[in-house]
Motif scaffolding. Structure first.
Motif, PDB file in Angstrom:
ATOM      1  N   ALA A 152      37.900 -28.410 -47.144  1.00  0.00           N
ATOM      2  CA  ALA A 152      37.140 -27.598 -46.193  1.00  0.00           C
ATOM      3  C   ALA A 152      38.012 -27.017 -45.086  1.00  0.00           C
ATOM      4  N   ALA A 153      39.196 -27.597 -44.857  1.00  0.00           N
ATOM      5  CA  ALA A 153      40.089 -27.062 -43.827  1.00  0.00           C
ATOM      6  C   ALA A 153      40.562 -25.655 -44.161  1.00  0.00           C
ATOM      7  N   GLY A 154      40.485 -25.285 -45.440  1.00  0.00           N
ATOM      8  CA  GLY A 154      40.897 -23.938 -45.833  1.00  0.00           C
ATOM      9  C   GLY A 154      39.829 -22.894 -45.623  1.00  0.00           C
ATOM     10  N   ILE A 155      38.631 -23.312 -45.196  1.00  0.00           N
ATOM     11  CA  ILE A 155      37.535 -22.373 -44.947  1.00  0.00           C
ATOM     12  C   ILE A 155      37.380 -22.261 -43.439  1.00  0.00           C
ATOM     13  N   THR A 156      37.977 -21.262 -42.860  1.00  0.00           N
ATOM     14  CA  THR A 156      37.983 -21.103 -41.408  1.00  0.00           C
ATOM     15  C   THR A 156      37.022 -20.000 -40.994  1.00  0.00           C
ATOM     16  N   LEU A 157      36.464 -20.132 -39.797  1.00  0.00           N
ATOM     17  CA  LEU A 157      35.512 -19.161 -39.278  1.00  0.00           C
ATOM     18  C   LEU A 157      36.225 -18.088 -38.468  1.00  0.00           C
ATOM     19  N   PRO A 158      35.740 -16.855 -38.509  1.00  0.00           N
ATOM     20  CA  PRO A 158      36.352 -15.780 -37.722  1.00  0.00           C
ATOM     21  C   PRO A 158      35.906 -15.842 -36.271  1.00  0.00           C
ATOM     22  N   ALA A 159      36.488 -14.968 -35.457  1.00  0.00           N
ATOM     23  CA  ALA A 159      36.023 -14.826 -34.081  1.00  0.00           C
ATOM     24  C   ALA A 159      34.577 -14.329 -34.086  1.00  0.00           C
ATOM     25  N   VAL A 160      33.786 -14.846 -33.174  1.00  0.00           N
ATOM     26  CA  VAL A 160      32.339 -14.598 -33.195  1.00  0.00           C
ATOM     27  C   VAL A 160      31.931 -13.798 -31.976  1.00  0.00           C
ATOM     28  N   ARG A 161      31.084 -12.816 -32.196  1.00  0.00           N
ATOM     29  CA  ARG A 161      30.456 -12.048 -31.125  1.00  0.00           C
ATOM     30  C   ARG A 161      29.020 -11.755 -31.527  1.00  0.00           C
ATOM     31  N   ARG A 162      28.157 -11.571 -30.553  1.00  0.00           N
ATOM     32  CA  ARG A 162      26.766 -11.259 -30.846  1.00  0.00           C
ATOM     33  C   ARG A 162      26.654  -9.852 -31.418  1.00  0.00           C
ATOM     34  N   PHE A 166      21.104 -10.232 -33.071  1.00  0.00           N
ATOM     35  CA  PHE A 166      21.408 -11.642 -33.322  1.00  0.00           C
ATOM     36  C   PHE A 166      22.339 -12.149 -32.221  1.00  0.00           C
ATOM     37  N   THR A 167      21.975 -13.270 -31.651  1.00  0.00           N
ATOM     38  CA  THR A 167      22.789 -13.837 -30.579  1.00  0.00           C
ATOM     39  C   THR A 167      24.057 -14.453 -31.149  1.00  0.00           C
ATOM     40  N   GLU A 168      24.954 -14.797 -30.257  1.00  0.00           N
ATOM     41  CA  GLU A 168      26.205 -15.419 -30.685  1.00  0.00           C
ATOM     42  C   GLU A 168      25.948 -16.743 -31.395  1.00  0.00           C
ATOM     43  N   SER A 169      24.991 -17.526 -30.886  1.00  0.00           N
ATOM     44  CA  SER A 169      24.685 -18.801 -31.528  1.00  0.00           C
ATOM     45  C   SER A 169      24.097 -18.595 -32.921  1.00  0.00           C
ATOM     46  N   GLN A 170      23.332 -17.536 -33.111  1.00  0.00           N
ATOM     47  CA  GLN A 170      22.780 -17.260 -34.435  1.00  0.00           C
ATOM     48  C   GLN A 170      23.877 -16.824 -35.405  1.00  0.00           C
ATOM     49  N   VAL A 171      24.840 -16.062 -34.921  1.00  0.00           N
ATOM     50  CA  VAL A 171      25.969 -15.679 -35.777  1.00  0.00           C
ATOM     51  C   VAL A 171      26.775 -16.916 -36.169  1.00  0.00           C
ATOM     52  N   VAL A 172      27.000 -17.808 -35.219  1.00  0.00           N
ATOM     53  CA  VAL A 172      27.710 -19.052 -35.535  1.00  0.00           C
ATOM     54  C   VAL A 172      26.938 -19.864 -36.565  1.00  0.00           C
ATOM     55  N   ALA A 173      25.609 -19.895 -36.423  1.00  0.00           N
ATOM     56  CA  ALA A 173      24.790 -20.632 -37.383  1.00  0.00           C
ATOM     57  C   ALA A 173      24.923 -20.041 -38.784  1.00  0.00           C
ATOM     58  N   ALA A 174      24.914 -18.718 -38.896  1.00  0.00           N
ATOM     59  CA  ALA A 174      25.053 -18.075 -40.205  1.00  0.00           C
ATOM     60  C   ALA A 174      26.405 -18.392 -40.834  1.00  0.00           C
ATOM     61  N   LEU A 175      27.458 -18.330 -40.046  1.00  0.00           N
ATOM     62  CA  LEU A 175      28.795 -18.623 -40.583  1.00  0.00           C
ATOM     63  C   LEU A 175      28.918 -20.088 -40.991  1.00  0.00           C
ATOM     64  N   SER A 176      28.338 -20.989 -40.206  1.00  0.00           N
ATOM     65  CA  SER A 176      28.431 -22.415 -40.553  1.00  0.00           C
ATOM     66  C   SER A 176      27.629 -22.731 -41.813  1.00  0.00           C
ATOM     67  N   ASP A 301      17.982 -14.138 -42.577  1.00  0.00           N
ATOM     68  CA  ASP A 301      17.051 -13.609 -41.589  1.00  0.00           C
ATOM     69  C   ASP A 301      16.862 -14.670 -40.510  1.00  0.00           C
ATOM     70  N   HIS A 302      16.021 -14.401 -39.530  1.00  0.00           N
ATOM     71  CA  HIS A 302      15.873 -15.324 -38.414  1.00  0.00           C
ATOM     72  C   HIS A 302      15.318 -16.669 -38.870  1.00  0.00           C
ATOM     73  N   GLU A 303      14.426 -16.649 -39.839  1.00  0.00           N
ATOM     74  CA  GLU A 303      13.863 -17.909 -40.329  1.00  0.00           C
ATOM     75  C   GLU A 303      14.911 -18.716 -41.087  1.00  0.00           C
ATOM     76  N   ASP A 304      15.775 -18.054 -41.845  1.00  0.00           N
ATOM     77  CA  ASP A 304      16.844 -18.759 -42.554  1.00  0.00           C
ATOM     78  C   ASP A 304      17.757 -19.491 -41.577  1.00  0.00           C
ATOM     79  N   LEU A 305      18.042 -18.867 -40.457  1.00  0.00           N
ATOM     80  CA  LEU A 305      18.918 -19.492 -39.476  1.00  0.00           C
ATOM     81  C   LEU A 305      18.253 -20.712 -38.849  1.00  0.00           C
ATOM     82  N   THR A 306      16.929 -20.682 -38.713  1.00  0.00           N
ATOM     83  CA  THR A 306      16.217 -21.820 -38.144  1.00  0.00           C
ATOM     84  C   THR A 306      16.169 -22.982 -39.116  1.00  0.00           C
TER      85      THR A 306
END
Length: 420
Positions: A152-162, A166-176, A301-306
């Motif tokens: 999993a260390a080879g799967i890195t996340l990019p820089a995040v912006r809203r 979609f808020t920044e936290s929602q973008v982070v949730a989608a990437l995670s 979508d928003h429900e998927d992130l929840t």
């Protein structure tokens, strides 16, 4: 002995009799005070009221009528009437609330009917020469995956912006969630061996579960139901992991495609050390490398992130070394150390056959020799090219073969500018 309420000189003679003598104590405990009179169910009309035509001597005092003179004098309901009306209002309010909640139905069933089916393409890559063998560590060191990270260390996340919606936290949730999907579908030992699929299933949108289940139980290369389009799985009759430390490299990117949808695109190369299912134990010199390039498109979508789930919209997979004649839909069948290509072209396709055609039947590639055998010294002595002669050229029957294809390492992760 005199009882309170008796005449001082006793009861006069001739005044008693009848039922009163038989029941002298029946009304001794009753106090005929004002409260007792007000609580009576029957009320006597006044003399003036009884003078009217068809007037009755008494009237019934229900809960709706006034209990005192104030209620009779000015028409205002008495205490009993007010209590009755309050009780009715409470019952009516409770009934109205129950009807409202029943019609509104606060329970919202999970949205599962709007997810689009997965569209997948799986391309086997055949080697152009014998597959090199050796110990996993030596094979990794001599391959392009030498600098890849492990697991999993080879799967890195990019820089995040809203984004716009979609808020920044929602973008982070989608990437995670996308990273979790890659880890479970590409690195879980039980998933790789074909003994489990639930770790991947729980991350999918409910609208895709029926398609996923059918792909697991009845895989088909029809572009919709390939098990290897959803996850990485080896045919347990052919190969097993020789080293659990999978080498990984790749990128993730995100993009807002609509106010209700965020798309994450993944592009990763996974390199596995494999051995024969019934061959030497793990870590032996008979191991070989198997490379899988996965390009996934996940929609949120928003429900998927929840609920922490994803809709896998598309999957493009290249994997080798394999035999082009083998169908990779149910599971990958790696060509092991020392084995050479048996065919160059893809399997034949019968356009007259009934049923669902194999849409990927014409897709097959040839691995770049540098990717298949980066160092000739890694080949075992017994694996001298049995096919020392060059492979046959693709004729008309092999028109579907793809030129040499090498799963290149994706560029290092870079920040992604979201739409808007």
């Amino acid at each position: 002995m005199a009882v309170p309420g008796d005449p001082p000189n006793g009861t006069p003679e001739g005044t008693g009799g009848g039922d009163d003598e038989l029941r002298p104590d029946e009304y001794r405990s009753v106090v005929f005070d004002e409260d007792f009179v007000r609580a009576a169910r029957l009320q006597e009309f006044s003399a003036q009221e009884r003078m009217g035509e068809h007037a009755r001597a008494v009237r019934s005092r229900s809960i709706w009528s006034g209990g005192g003179s104030a209620g009779r004098g000015n028409g205002t309901p008495g205490r009993g009437a007010r209590q009755g009306m309050l009780l009715v209002l409470l019952i009516a309010s409770a009934f109205a609330v129950a009807v409202y909640l029943g019609l509104r139905n606060p329970y919202v069933p999970p949205a599962g009917g709007n997810a689009e089916p997965l569209s997948s393409t799986v391309v086997p890559l055949t080697p152009s020469s014998a597959v090199p063998g050796g110990k996993p560590a030596d094979l990794y060191a001599r391959s392009p995956a030498a600098e890849y990270r492990t697991g999993a260390a080879g799967i890195t996340l990019p820089a995040v912006r809203r984004t716009h919606h979609f808020t920044e936290s929602q973008v982070v949730a989608a990437l995670s969630i996308a990273k979790d999907y890659l880890v479970q579908s590409s690195l879980d030992p039980d998933v790789l061996s074909g003994t489990a699929s639930r770790p991947v299933r729980v991350l999918l949108d409910p609208g895709q579960l029926a398609q996923f289940d059918e792909s697991m139980t009845s895989p088909s290369g029809d572009g919709r139901h390939a098990a290897t389009g959803w996850l990485v799985r080896f045919d347990p009759q052919t190969a097993a992991l020789a080293d659990s430390r999978v080498r990984v490299s790749g990128t993730l990117a995100f993009e807002e495609v609509s106010p209700e949808a965020l798309v994450v695109t993944t592009d990763h190369t996974f390199v596995y050390a494999v051995r024969g299912a019934s061959g030497p134990p793990a870590g032996s010199d008979a191991s070989s490398l198997f490379t899988v390039r996965r390009e996934l498109r996940l929609r949120f979508d928003h429900e998927d992130l929840t609920t922490r789930r994803a809709e896998l919209a598309s999957s493009y997979v290249m994997a080798g070394p394999q035999d082009c004649a083998a169908d990779p839909a149910g599971g990958f069948r790696p060509l092991l150390a020392g084995a050479g290509p048996t065919t160059v072209g893809p399997p034949v396709s019968d356009p007259y056959a009934s049923g669902h055609p194999r849409r990927t039947a014409g897709l097959c590639g040839v691995m770049d020799p540098a990717a298949a055998a980066p160092d000739p010294s890694a080949q075992p002595p017994s694996a001298q090219p049995a096919a020392s002669s060059p492979p046959p050229q693709a004729g008309p029957a092999d028109a579907g073969a793809v030129p040499a294809a090498r799963p290149q390492a994706p560029p290092p992760p870079a920040s992604v500018s979201p739409v808007g």
